[in-house]
Design an enzyme around this catalytic site. Structure first.
Site, PDB file in Angstrom:
ATOM      1  N   SER A  34       0.814  -1.404  -0.176  1.00 47.84           N
ATOM      2  CA  SER A  34      -0.149  -0.063  -0.153  1.00 47.84           C
ATOM      3  C   SER A  34       1.146   1.200  -0.134  1.00 47.84           C
ATOM      4  O   SER A  34       0.411   2.321  -0.748  1.00 47.84           O
ATOM      5  CB  SER A  34      -0.835   0.150   1.137  1.00 47.84           C
ATOM      6  OG  SER A  34      -0.394   0.215   2.309  1.00 47.84           O
ATOM      7  N   ARG A  93      13.366  -7.686   4.851  1.00 46.97           N
ATOM      8  CA  ARG A  93      14.668  -8.583   5.320  1.00 46.97           C
ATOM      9  C   ARG A  93      15.789  -7.498   5.577  1.00 46.97           C
ATOM     10  O   ARG A  93      15.448  -6.383   5.160  1.00 46.97           O
ATOM     11  CB  ARG A  93      15.228  -9.054   3.577  1.00 46.97           C
ATOM     12  CG  ARG A  93      14.208 -10.170   3.100  1.00 46.97           C
ATOM     13  CD  ARG A  93      13.638 -11.004   3.987  1.00 46.97           C
ATOM     14  NE  ARG A  93      14.821 -12.055   3.893  1.00 46.97           N
ATOM     15  CZ  ARG A  93      14.607 -12.986   4.808  1.00 46.97           C
ATOM     16  NH1 ARG A  93      13.645 -13.186   5.503  1.00 46.97           N
ATOM     17  NH2 ARG A  93      15.786 -13.831   5.320  1.00 46.97           N
ATOM     18  N   GLU A 121       1.029   6.771   7.239  1.00 50.37           N
ATOM     19  CA  GLU A 121       2.384   6.451   6.074  1.00 50.37           C
ATOM     20  C   GLU A 121       1.961   6.942   4.985  1.00 50.37           C
ATOM     21  O   GLU A 121       2.765   7.292   4.066  1.00 50.37           O
ATOM     22  CB  GLU A 121       2.403   5.109   6.377  1.00 50.37           C
ATOM     23  CG  GLU A 121       2.848   4.691   7.801  1.00 50.37           C
ATOM     24  CD  GLU A 121       3.058   2.826   7.899  1.00 50.37           C
ATOM     25  OE1 GLU A 121       3.882   2.582   6.911  1.00 50.37           O
ATOM     26  OE2 GLU A 121       2.903   2.206   8.661  1.00 50.37           O
ATOM     27  N   HIS A 166       9.385   3.016   8.769  1.00 47.95           N
ATOM     28  CA  HIS A 166       9.081   2.201   9.692  1.00 47.95           C
ATOM     29  C   HIS A 166       8.177   2.724  10.629  1.00 47.95           C
ATOM     30  O   HIS A 166       7.842   3.729  11.001  1.00 47.95           O
ATOM     31  CB  HIS A 166      10.398   2.113  10.528  1.00 47.95           C
ATOM     32  CG  HIS A 166      10.397   1.125  11.873  1.00 47.95           C
ATOM     33  ND1 HIS A 166      10.712  -0.027  11.658  1.00 47.95           N
ATOM     34  CD2 HIS A 166      10.224   1.367  13.319  1.00 47.95           C
ATOM     35  CE1 HIS A 166      10.527  -0.651  12.785  1.00 47.95           C
ATOM     36  NE2 HIS A 166      10.353   0.124  13.856  1.00 47.95           N
TER      37      HIS A 166
HETATM   38  C1  GAR Z   1       3.883  -0.506   6.609  1.00 47.60           C
HETATM   39  O1  GAR Z   1       3.144  -0.365   7.893  1.00 47.60           O
HETATM   40  C2  GAR Z   1       5.534  -0.263   6.994  1.00 47.60           C
HETATM   41  O2  GAR Z   1       5.670   0.691   7.924  1.00 47.60           O
HETATM   42  C3  GAR Z   1       5.808  -1.529   7.450  1.00 47.60           C
HETATM   43  O3  GAR Z   1       5.250  -2.564   6.976  1.00 47.60           O
HETATM   44  C4  GAR Z   1       4.158  -2.205   6.364  1.00 47.60           C
HETATM   45  C5  GAR Z   1       3.946  -2.521   4.921  1.00 47.60           C
HETATM   46  O4  GAR Z   1       2.565  -2.218   4.411  1.00 47.60           O
HETATM   47  N1  GAR Z   1       7.282  -1.641   7.565  1.00 47.60           N
HETATM   48  C6  GAR Z   1       8.131  -2.347   8.285  1.00 47.60           C
HETATM   49  O5  GAR Z   1       7.544  -2.840   9.288  1.00 47.60           O
HETATM   50  C7  GAR Z   1       9.559  -2.388   8.129  1.00 47.60           C
HETATM   51  N2  GAR Z   1      10.319  -2.997   9.162  1.00 47.60           N
HETATM   52  P1  GAR Z   1       2.513  -1.963   2.759  1.00 47.60           P
HETATM   53  O6  GAR Z   1       2.948  -3.359   2.284  1.00 47.60           O
HETATM   54  O7  GAR Z   1       0.913  -2.055   2.798  1.00 47.60           O
HETATM   55  O8  GAR Z   1       3.007  -0.734   2.567  1.00 47.60           O
END
Ligand code: GAR
Length: 197
Positions: free
Chosen positions: A13, A91, A174, A109
């Site tokens: 997303s 990763r 985000e 993050h």
């Molecule tokens: C998001 O909330 C991002 O901040 C987090 O994964 C999600 C991905 O959502 N990232 C981490 O945890 C990085 N360590 P998305 O695939 O819908 O963008």
């Protein structure tokens, strides 16, 4: 025009929001979406938008992080990105890989760093009784979830919040934060973007 590669592991997303913003007078364009998971829904979404995609399955490289990264570097270097955005890329990258893109690799993050690097950020914020949670965009350095701040979005933690409800509320922010940061960063502006949700 800056060339942007996006790395993801899941639904994508954030990738979608970055791509949607990269039109018109935006100083960057997407050139590649790559994943460590061939099944990542984000790859399909990117392909539907006509963006070149690449998948390098990390499970094909057991206990061989360097081998995985060498394979990932092939499509990545071929795409000649100026900027790399980690967008839910799950990763850990080696210092060698990070060094190649030092100063031009961004990560989002889901916590108010320096609080809660690593996993389960929302559960940890609730457990700690924090009044606020949020998300951070930062430049990637060899230290996990560390590096110079490029933006932060804050949201209140509500009394009935679960990790899932808080995650959903942070994700909305985000989607505002990451495009705003990338737009400025691609234009050479490193002044942090600060949002209050
Ligand atoms: C998001 O909330 C991002 O901040 C987090 O994964 C999600 C991905 O959502 N990232 C981490 O945890 C990085 N360590 P998305 O695939 O819908 O963008």
């Amino acid at each position: 025009m800056k060339r942007v590669a996006i790395l993801l592991s899941g639904g994508g997303s954030n990738m979608l929001r970055l791509v949607q913003d990269m039109t018109g007078d935006h100083p960057a364009r997407p050139v590649l979406v790559a994943s460590n998971d061939p099944q990542a829904a984000g790859l399909t979404r990117a392909a539907e938008l006509g963006i070149p995609t690449a998948a390098v399955d990390h499970r094909a490289f057991p206990r061989d992080r360097a081998g995985f990264e060498a394979a990932l570097l092939e499509p990545l270097l071929a795409a000649q990105p100026d900027i790399i955005c980690l967008a839910g890329f799950m990763r850990i990258l080696t210092p060698d890989f990070v060094a190649r893109f030092q100063g031009r690799m961004l990560n989002i993050h889901p916590s108010l760093l320096p609080k809660y690097p690593g996993l389960h950020t929302h559960a940890r914020a609730i457990e700690a009784g924090d009044a606020e949670a949020g998300a951070t965009v930062h430049l990637v350095t060899p230290v996990l979830d560390d590096g110079p701040l490029l933006g932060q979005a804050r949201v209140p933690v509500l009394p009935d919040d679960t990790a899932d409800s808080l995650a959903a509320r942070v994700l909305v922010q985000e989607h505002q934060l990451y495009p705003a940061v990338l737009r400025k960063f691609a234009a050479g502006d490193r002044i942090p973007v600060l949002l209050q949700g």
